[in-house]
Write a protein that holds these residues in place. Structure first.
Motif, PDB file in Angstrom:
ATOM      1  N   ARG A 281     -16.176  21.362  -0.721  1.00  0.00           N
ATOM      2  CA  ARG A 281     -17.272  22.337  -0.657  1.00  0.00           C
ATOM      3  C   ARG A 281     -17.849  22.624  -2.030  1.00  0.00           C
ATOM      4  O   ARG A 281     -19.045  22.903  -2.161  1.00  0.00           O
ATOM      5  CB  ARG A 281     -16.765  23.625  -0.007  1.00  0.00           C
ATOM      6  N   SER A 284     -19.579  18.690  -2.972  1.00  0.00           N
ATOM      7  CA  SER A 284     -20.429  17.988  -1.988  1.00  0.00           C
ATOM      8  C   SER A 284     -20.587  16.508  -2.325  1.00  0.00           C
ATOM      9  O   SER A 284     -21.692  15.963  -2.292  1.00  0.00           O
ATOM     10  CB  SER A 284     -21.810  18.661  -1.894  1.00  0.00           C
ATOM     11  N   GLN A 316     -11.794  19.174   9.045  1.00  0.00           N
ATOM     12  CA  GLN A 316     -12.605  20.311   8.613  1.00  0.00           C
ATOM     13  C   GLN A 316     -13.881  19.871   7.897  1.00  0.00           C
ATOM     14  O   GLN A 316     -14.590  20.699   7.337  1.00  0.00           O
ATOM     15  CB  GLN A 316     -11.783  21.218   7.706  1.00  0.00           C
ATOM     16  N   GLY A 317     -14.130  18.564   7.903  1.00  0.00           N
ATOM     17  CA  GLY A 317     -15.382  18.058   7.351  1.00  0.00           C
ATOM     18  C   GLY A 317     -15.319  17.531   5.938  1.00  0.00           C
ATOM     19  O   GLY A 317     -16.357  17.150   5.380  1.00  0.00           O
ATOM     20  N   ARG A 378     -15.136   8.372  12.874  1.00  0.00           N
ATOM     21  CA  ARG A 378     -16.014   8.933  11.849  1.00  0.00           C
ATOM     22  C   ARG A 378     -17.112   7.951  11.480  1.00  0.00           C
ATOM     23  O   ARG A 378     -18.276   8.331  11.312  1.00  0.00           O
ATOM     24  CB  ARG A 378     -15.193   9.307  10.605  1.00  0.00           C
TER      25      ARG A 378
END
Length: 389
Positions: A281, A284, A316-317, A378
């Motif tokens: 986060r 990025s 969770q990305g 994915r």
């Protein structure tokens, strides 16, 4: 676009890393772990065996102190041998351009060091293109954060003025100049980094102690923030200097402020998945575990833990592109040459081959199966921009 590496640019999710430190210790002794592990003469077989186990992306390094023993006089033979070995084995290598060890004629804290590094780095990627026909994937400077700490506390020989933070800024300036030279030599080269991922907990819950611990923990991000120009922009950092954020994580990477290591399972031990999501986060950018492993019988269980946490973070990305087992072979310890039993392979035994550590290999195979479906799903979810899909 320049400076961007697409997801899944690595040829395998699980990777192998060869210990390639070549610095001088504080007592003046020169380490050369590529030679000490016999990787310098067994590279072709080492790479082949990695590929056979599905480790088709490798971390390895140049030995600058051998290549440029006199100013601007390059002997590339030690690296050419490894480039040829990688080509024969059909593996992709991320090359550490500078893994702590510089030529003896250089003062690591000098401006000349910056200039010499930039020239060396530019010539290296130019040779890589000429020999392989491909752009180099490089880690410009390995672990700027650890390198700077080691110099500041006297674990490595001194370099530059004794001002806190000075050497880290110096290394960032060096990296920026090196990337400029590498891009000039080959605009398509890519920059894959490796920095420690840590957690520091307060010794008590007093306000001042908690603030000190958090300030110390945040220090792990300084090198990346400088490289991206988010802090100290006068150093020349920019977002496109980093294609992939690399994170080195070992069992000893969590500790109390000015205190002992936090054991796994303790309430202060922070889950790796949380740490990975925080970094994802913050920046990025694609990221990967650039180094991870544990000694002795802890190896399989540690790999199990790291893989579980990476799967959680992906869920969770977090855009995690790989896990590098590092070091992939047993090696002699930096400080006293003690035998460190790590990775998948032993030292070279009689007959010229390495034994496989079967329990680690079994856990790796199990994790490769577990990740297969996750990664396939994915990849299918990523739009194919070539067809507009």
């Amino acid at each position: 676009m320049p400076g961007h590496i697409p997801p899944a640019a690595f040829e395998s999710f699980f990777m192998a890393g060869f210990e390639c430190s070549s610095h001088r210790r504080i007592d003046g002794h020169r380490l050369d772990l590529v030679r000490a592990t016999s990787h310098d003469i067994h590279a072709a077989d080492d790479y082949r065996r990695c590929a056979e186990l599905g480790l088709r992306t490798i971390r390895d390094g140049l030995r600058w102190h051998l290549i440029e023993s006199a100013p601007s006089v390059y002997d590339w033979s030690s690296w050419v041998f490894m480039l040829e070995a990688a080509r024969t084995a059909g593996v992709q290598v991320i090359w550490d351009v500078f893994h702590y060890g510089s030529p003896d004629y250089l003062d690591q804290g000098s401006e000349r060091m910056i200039e010499s590094y930039a020239s060396f780095a530019g010539e290296a990627v130019r040779l890589h293109r000429a020999m392989t026909g491909k752009a180099a994937m490089v880690c410009p400077i390995n672990e700027i954060s650890f390198f700077a700490w080691a110099v500041e506390v006297g674990y490595f020989p001194p370099a530059g003025p004794k001002r806190k933070g000075w050497f880290k800024r110096h290394l960032v300036k060096m990296a920026v100049k090196g990337i400029e030279a590498m891009r000039e030599a080959d605009p398509e080269c890519r920059f894959i980094w490796a920095e420690p991922l840590i957690h520091i907990a307060p010794r008590d819950r007093s306000g001042p102690e908690m603030r000190r611990a958090e300030n110390a923990r945040q220090g792990q991000f300084e090198a990346y923030d400088m490289l991206m120009g988010r802090i100290a922009p006068e150093l020349g950092g920019a977002e496109d200097l980093i294609d992939v954020v690399g994170l080195n994580f070992y069992p000893h990477n969590q500790w109390y402020l000015q205190g002992p290591t936090i054991p796994m399972g303790h309430h202060e031990y922070r889950p790796l998945s949380e740490m990975l999501v925080e970094v994802a986060r913050r920046y990025s950018k694609p990221l990967y575990i650039a180094e991870t492993g544990a000694e002795g019988s802890a190896g399989p269980a540690w790999l199990h833990y790291v893989c579980d946490e990476v799967r959680d973070a992906i869920g969770q990305g977090a855009p995690i592109e790989g896990i590098c087992l590092y070091p992939i072979t047993a090696y002699p310890g930096w400080d006293n040459s003690r035998h460190a039993e790590v990775g998948l392979f032993s030292v070279i035994h009689a007959g010229g081959s390495r034994r496989i550590r079967q329990l680690v290999a079994d856990e790796l195979a199990r994790q490769q199966r577990l990740f297969s479906d996750i990664l396939n799903a994915r990849d299918l979810a990523v739009p194919d921009t070539r067809t507009g899909g």
